[in-house]
Design a protein around this motif. Structure first.
Motif, mmCIF file in Angstrom:
data_model
loop_
_atom_site.group_PDB
_atom_site.id
_atom_site.type_symbol
_atom_site.label_atom_id
_atom_site.label_comp_id
_atom_site.label_asym_id
_atom_site.label_seq_id
_atom_site.Cartn_x
_atom_site.Cartn_y
_atom_site.Cartn_z
ATOM 1 N N GLN A 193 0.606 -1.576 -0.405
ATOM 2 C CA GLN A 193 0.153 0.204 -0.140
ATOM 3 C C GLN A 193 0.512 1.439 0.178
ATOM 4 O OE1 GLN A 193 -2.918 -1.667 -0.966
ATOM 5 N NE2 GLN A 193 -3.230 -0.144 0.086
ATOM 6 N N ASP A 208 -6.007 -2.030 -4.872
ATOM 7 C CA ASP A 208 -5.528 -2.869 -5.871
ATOM 8 C C ASP A 208 -4.134 -2.220 -5.650
ATOM 9 O OD1 ASP A 208 -7.332 -2.957 -7.625
ATOM 10 O OD2 ASP A 208 -6.830 -1.466 -8.714
ATOM 11 N N TRP A 211 -3.214 -5.948 -4.153
ATOM 12 C CA TRP A 211 -3.481 -7.078 -4.992
ATOM 13 C C TRP A 211 -3.624 -7.221 -6.294
ATOM 14 C CZ3 TRP A 211 -9.187 -8.876 -5.547
ATOM 15 C CH2 TRP A 211 -9.566 -9.879 -6.172
ATOM 16 N N ARG A 212 -3.552 -6.085 -7.095
ATOM 17 C CA ARG A 212 -3.303 -6.420 -8.182
ATOM 18 C C ARG A 212 -1.077 -5.832 -8.623
ATOM 19 N NH1 ARG A 212 -5.464 -1.989 -12.276
ATOM 20 N NH2 ARG A 212 -4.663 -2.781 -14.700
ATOM 21 N N VAL A 300 -13.100 -9.756 -8.860
ATOM 22 C CA VAL A 300 -13.124 -8.654 -9.864
ATOM 23 C C VAL A 300 -13.369 -8.632 -11.174
ATOM 24 C CG1 VAL A 300 -11.424 -7.695 -10.851
ATOM 25 C CG2 VAL A 300 -10.658 -7.523 -8.609
ATOM 26 N N LYS A 305 -15.394 -4.407 -8.382
ATOM 27 C CA LYS A 305 -14.597 -5.111 -6.929
ATOM 28 C C LYS A 305 -15.516 -5.008 -6.075
ATOM 29 C CE LYS A 305 -10.147 -4.563 -6.193
ATOM 30 N NZ LYS A 305 -9.009 -4.290 -5.613
ATOM 31 N N ARG A 320 -14.345 0.139 -10.811
ATOM 32 C CA ARG A 320 -13.685 0.331 -11.272
ATOM 33 C C ARG A 320 -13.049 1.060 -12.799
ATOM 34 N NH1 ARG A 320 -12.025 -3.944 -13.423
ATOM 35 N NH2 ARG A 320 -9.458 -3.026 -12.999
ATOM 36 N N VAL A 324 -10.578 4.681 -9.967
ATOM 37 C CA VAL A 324 -9.769 3.688 -10.170
ATOM 38 C C VAL A 324 -9.114 3.982 -8.492
ATOM 39 C CG1 VAL A 324 -9.639 4.644 -12.207
ATOM 40 C CG2 VAL A 324 -8.572 5.293 -11.279
ATOM 41 N N GLN A 325 -9.328 4.930 -7.956
ATOM 42 C CA GLN A 325 -8.177 5.103 -6.622
ATOM 43 C C GLN A 325 -8.889 4.569 -5.693
ATOM 44 O OE1 GLN A 325 -7.615 9.271 -6.493
ATOM 45 N NE2 GLN A 325 -5.317 9.014 -6.551
ATOM 46 N N GLU A 326 -10.265 3.948 -5.969
ATOM 47 C CA GLU A 326 -11.202 3.090 -4.900
ATOM 48 C C GLU A 326 -11.433 4.023 -3.723
ATOM 49 O OE1 GLU A 326 -9.547 -1.806 -5.195
ATOM 50 O OE2 GLU A 326 -7.811 -0.085 -5.256
#
Length: 404
Positions: A193, A208, A211-212, A300, A305, A320, A324-326
């Motif tokens: 993170q 993300d 996890w991504r 996802v 997500k 998503r 995009v920054q959740e």
């Protein structure tokens, strides 16, 4: 060959293994006391591991050139402690890092899932560890960017060093003249993170940044160069390797339990290799990716997500495409109730279908009457069935129209 970080046991029967798993093994003198020293590059773990890979593969090709080989070269870096070796600890400048955005707002820590806070040790039941957050927060709750940028610089320095070692390994394969016969897969187990959303250089979340991860495949003349696919999962890596080695074939939907004599019947991941080689970019079968951690599960899709924590009955849904920054959890927005129900139900169904098919098929051959019925029902899954069911639900969720 298994060389480097290895977190599974028992180890498979391989001809050669060189295991180095500890976070301070050839990387740091005493990281728990925060007194790490910068080693020189030639003393650092990943240099040593890459050197060993070069030695072992070189010997194998020289002495057994007609025999296939498999190497799992596994690095510890860039896992903390972030102590990049010299001269890589000076690869990025302070200006390079200070220009990066930080995806953090005051109050983000309180918004984290309870399971995440528990795993990170930032719960109210253990207030002493709040020092972990206060170490990078100012008195007014704003982020201490001097501390954050210092940590981010060291992390990215370490990533640059890892890239250089990967380059050495790939260049060595090319120097042997076996690049076109060698499938190289690069991936990672998780990201970091790096203070986004209020988590320091750690993970334990489905966001993300954690996890991504990258997943890159290379085999000149077989795998098309330069293409980008939408989805893959580390679950697919084993299946892909076995398919490339000719050990398994594509999933046969018509297979039955008494004909389960091929590895493909039991494999849970998709074969990413064959579609690329035979059809090119844009033909990967995976349309959704599931994930698990402790008692939390996530999926996802192209648009969404969803993360669901069964212990606390907590649901998170992110857009998503537009977020995009959740930043915004849509789980309490009634407009998305149908999407949530489809994905959450599909995710729990996927979790319930994680049967050990091989054990069932082998162990229930002489089961009692009810056991035989259960065996025959489980056999309808085949290895990929749970994945296919989940991604079909993901496609359905993406097709739902959201009202105003």
């Amino acid at each position: 060959m298994i060389i480097g970080k290895t977190h599974f046991s028992p180890l498979p029967p391989v001809d050669y293994k060189n295991i180095h798993t500890g976070n301070d093994d050839m990387r740091c003198s005493d990281y728990k006391n925060e007194s790490c020293l910068y080693l020189n590059e030639d003393q650092f773990l990943e240099t040593y591991l890459t050197n060993d890979m070069i030695k072992q593969v070189g010997n194998h090709v020289a002495n057994s050139s007609e025999t296939p080989f498999f190497v799992h070269l596994s690095f510890v870096s860039p896992h903390p402690p972030s102590t990049p070796p010299h001269p890589w600890n000076e690869f990025y400048s302070d200006d390079d890092i200070s220009s990066l955005d930080l995806n953090y707002e005051v109050g983000d820590i309180d918004k984290l899932p309870n399971q995440t806070k528990m795993l990170l040790g930032i719960t109210e039941e253990n207030p002493a560890v709040n020092s972990r957050a206060s170490a990078w927060l100012n008195d007014d709750g704003s982020p201490n960017m001097e501390k954050i940028n210092q940590d981010r610089k060291l992390y990215y320095d370490l990533c640059a060093y890892v890239d250089s070692q990967i380059g050495r390994a790939v260049d060595f394969i090319d120097s042997l003249g076996i690049a076109s016969e060698t499938l190289i897969i690069f991936t990672s187990d998780h990201g970091s993170q790096l203070y986004d959303h209020g988590i320091d250089n750690d993970k334990h979340t489905f966001l993300d940044a954690s996890w991504r991860v990258p997943l890159i495949m290379r085999q000149p003349g077989a795998v098309p160069a330069g293409g980008v696919e939408r989805f893959a999962s580390t679950l697919d890596v084993t299946t892909t390797i076995l398919a490339a080695a000719g050990v398994i074939i594509s999933e046969d939907e018509g297979i039955t339990w008494d004909a389960a004599n091929s590895t493909s019947y039991f494999m849970s991941g998709f074969d990413m290799y064959t579609p690329l080689v035979e059809k090119g970019i844009g033909n990967q079968p995976r349309l959704a990716v599931p994930g698990t951690e402790y008692r939390g599960y996530a999926v996802v899709t192209g648009k969404y997500k969803l993360a669901y924590y069964t212990e606390q009955d907590e649901t998170f849904l992110w857009d998503r495409v537009n977020d995009v920054q959740e930043r915004e959890n849509l789980a309490k927005d009634e407009k998305y109730s149908e999407v949530i129900n489809v994905l959450r139900t599909a995710l729990l169904r996927w979790r319930a279908q994680q049967d050990d098919l091989q054990w069932q098929m082998e162990g229930w051959k002489n089961a009692a009457e009810v056991g035989i019925r259960a065996r025959d029902d489980a056999a309808k899954l085949t290895g990929l069935k749970a994945e296919i069911n989940l991604q079909n639900a993901g496609v359905l969720a993406d097709s739902i129209e959201i009202g105003v």
